[in-house]
Design a protein around this motif. Structure first.
Motif, PDB file in Angstrom:
ATOM      1  N   THR A 104      10.048  -6.101   5.133  1.00 38.81           N
ATOM      2  CA  THR A 104       8.791  -6.830   5.312  1.00 38.81           C
ATOM      3  C   THR A 104       9.034  -8.319   5.475  1.00 38.81           C
ATOM      4  N   ASN A 115       0.844  -1.189   0.000  1.00 41.82           N
ATOM      5  CA  ASN A 115       0.000   0.000   0.000  1.00 41.82           C
ATOM      6  C   ASN A 115       0.883   1.245   0.000  1.00 41.82           C
ATOM      7  N   GLU A 116       0.254   2.421   0.023  1.00 35.81           N
ATOM      8  CA  GLU A 116       1.009   3.673  -0.058  1.00 35.81           C
ATOM      9  C   GLU A 116       1.961   3.853   1.125  1.00 35.81           C
ATOM     10  N   ASN A 117       1.500   3.496   2.302  1.00 36.42           N
ATOM     11  CA  ASN A 117       2.346   3.638   3.491  1.00 36.42           C
ATOM     12  C   ASN A 117       3.556   2.720   3.412  1.00 36.42           C
ATOM     13  N   GLN A 118       3.336   1.473   2.952  1.00 33.80           N
ATOM     14  CA  GLN A 118       4.449   0.536   2.812  1.00 33.80           C
ATOM     15  C   GLN A 118       5.436   1.003   1.743  1.00 33.80           C
ATOM     16  N   THR A 160      13.017   3.320   3.266  1.00 34.77           N
ATOM     17  CA  THR A 160      13.609   3.783   4.525  1.00 34.77           C
ATOM     18  C   THR A 160      14.685   2.803   4.965  1.00 34.77           C
ATOM     19  N   LYS A 175       6.175   4.074   1.032  1.00 38.16           N
ATOM     20  CA  LYS A 175       7.016   5.119   1.613  1.00 38.16           C
ATOM     21  C   LYS A 175       8.070   4.524   2.537  1.00 38.16           C
ATOM     22  N   LEU A 176       7.659   3.513   3.329  1.00 38.48           N
ATOM     23  CA  LEU A 176       8.604   2.896   4.266  1.00 38.48           C
ATOM     24  C   LEU A 176       9.619   2.001   3.560  1.00 38.48           C
ATOM     25  N   TYR A 214      14.275  -0.843   6.995  1.00 35.73           N
ATOM     26  CA  TYR A 214      12.903  -1.354   6.983  1.00 35.73           C
ATOM     27  C   TYR A 214      12.867  -2.618   6.146  1.00 35.73           C
TER      28      TYR A 214
END
Length: 427
Positions: free
Chosen positions: A371, A357-360, A366, A362-363, A369
């Protein structure tokens, strides 16, 4: 927004450079044109002044001969030729192109009156001794007019010469101004390129630091965990000791390898993209679809950097599709050759996994980070972004939940990248 505008306007200094070069060339050519025009004007002025001097000279001779004839009663046989020369020169002056620029309306009127006097007051009475006084009066009037005309021609010649010189000086100053602008633009481009070099050098340092951090962070965390489980009154578990030794050995190997990269005196090793991709996917269990055109397959790229990047992206794709019964991972590559711009290698790695998703998204770029479950010791997406940037390229991630992820790398090519190479077979 401002940063994007600055990036999109990178070509403006080069446009200004070309414009300054065109302006300087144009002014240089125009200066030569004005110089040629000045020479033409001066030659024409000299011709008019010479004709006017001829008229005055012949008039002086004719007047002298006529006065002598009035005293002796005998006219010099050359007198008719003197009148004919005067008439021819006046006709030539009146027919000269641009003569109005020298004599203006008053001068042209006097030239016309002089020619009329020759035709009506001189030529018909050359052989009549009783009309010598009238002929002499006509010649004296013509002489007065020619003196005025010659003075106007001299004044006009001086003005035209000064005007031409001023125009040539103006063009020369414009040329010097254009050259100065050209020098300023070249200095600006030099400073801009130097700033780009320093920025790229900074990106290299950041990329190297990110790579080191990603490859050591998890192992250091494992060693910290081992130290926390140590107890003074109990011997350590041999399995944990073996794992700690292995981790320490890996850290030493990583450190030695990174130091070799940092202090290497040899240039970066380049291999064909086809060879790099096959070396990455040869040991993987997941099936990877390859769609690489021949031009891209033969393109030479930095071996270590591209191997790390492609390995990380395919590893991410494998994690994303592990629960998909119809898993698909594709590697696509082609060379784009836009008009007037440097060719680019377009490399895409696409999967049909769970997506982000959009938040993922962006992260994802980083540092540190991840998953993935468990220890992740790869380069990481942020490391991929930094490493691509150090190679003057761009990395873009497109993803949506349930629709998979696509990573696109744009790598600018130089002539050194275009060498004969081995092309991979399509899978």
């Amino acid at each position: 927004m401002k940063k994007r505008l600055l990036k999109s306007a990178w070509f403006l200094p080069y446009v200004a450079l070309v414009a300054a070069m065109i302006l300087s060339s144009w002014t240089f050519l125009r200066t030569d044109t004005y110089r040629a025009q000045t020479d033409t004007l001066l030659n024409r002025t000299f011709e008019i002044q010479w004709r006017a001097a001829q008229i005055r000279e012949q008039l002086a001779i004719a007047i002298g001969n006529l006065r002598l004839a009035m005293a002796t009663g005998k006219l010099d046989p050359e007198f008719p030729n003197n009148i004919k020369i005067i008439d021819l020169n006046i006709r030539y002056l009146r027919a000269q192109p641009g003569v109005e620029d020298w004599f203006e309306a008053e001068g042209m009127r006097k030239l016309g009156r002089a020619q009329d006097l020759l035709q009506t007051g001189v030529k018909p009475f050359i052989d009549r001794t009783d009309q010598y006084s009238s002929v002499l009066s006509s010649l004296l009037h013509i002489k007065e007019d020619m003196i005025d005309i010659s003075g106007a021609a001299v004044d006009q010649s001086t003005t035209l010469s000064a005007t031409s010189q001023i125009r040539a000086n103006a063009q020369r100053n414009t040329f010097l101004f254009a050259m100065a602008v050209l020098a300023v633009i070249l200095a600006g481009l030099f400073m801009h390129q130097r700033a780009l070099y320093e920025r790229r050098k900074d990106h290299h340092i950041r990329s190297f630091s990110t790579l080191f951090a990603h490859m050591t962070r998890t192992r250091i965390a494992a060693l910290m965990l081992f130290l926390e489980f140590l107890k003074e009154d109990q011997p350590p578990d041999m399995n944990m000791v073996g794992a700690a030794r292995k981790t320490a050995s890996e850290l030493d190997t990583i450190n030695a390898g990174l130091l070799r990269i940092a202090y290497s005196t040899k240039p970066t090793v380049h291999e064909t993209l086809g060879s790099v991709i096959h070396s990455v996917i040869s040991d993987r269990k997941a099936t990877t679809l390859l769609d690489i055109d021949d031009d891209a397959a033969r393109t030479h790229v930095p071996n270590s950097q591209f191997h790390l990047i492609i390995d990380e992206l395919i590893a991410n794709a494998e994690v994303a599709v592990k629960d998909n019964p119809h898993a698909s991972i594709g590697v696509y590559a082609r060379v784009k050759r836009p008009f007037l711009f440097r060719p680019q290698l377009i490399l895409r790695i696409k999967d049909n996994g769970i997506g982000m998703n959009e938040n993922q998204l962006k992260l994802a770029v980083t540092p540190f980070y991840s998953t993935r479950d468990g220890g992740h010791v790869g380069l990481g997406l942020s490391g991929c972004v930094e490493m691509v940037r150090t190679m003057a390229g761009k990395l873009k991630i497109s993803s949506a939940p349930g629709a998979g992820t696509e990573v696109t790398i744009r790598y600018p090519l130089r002539p050194a990248n275009q060498k004969p190479g081995v092309q991979p077979a399509r899978a």
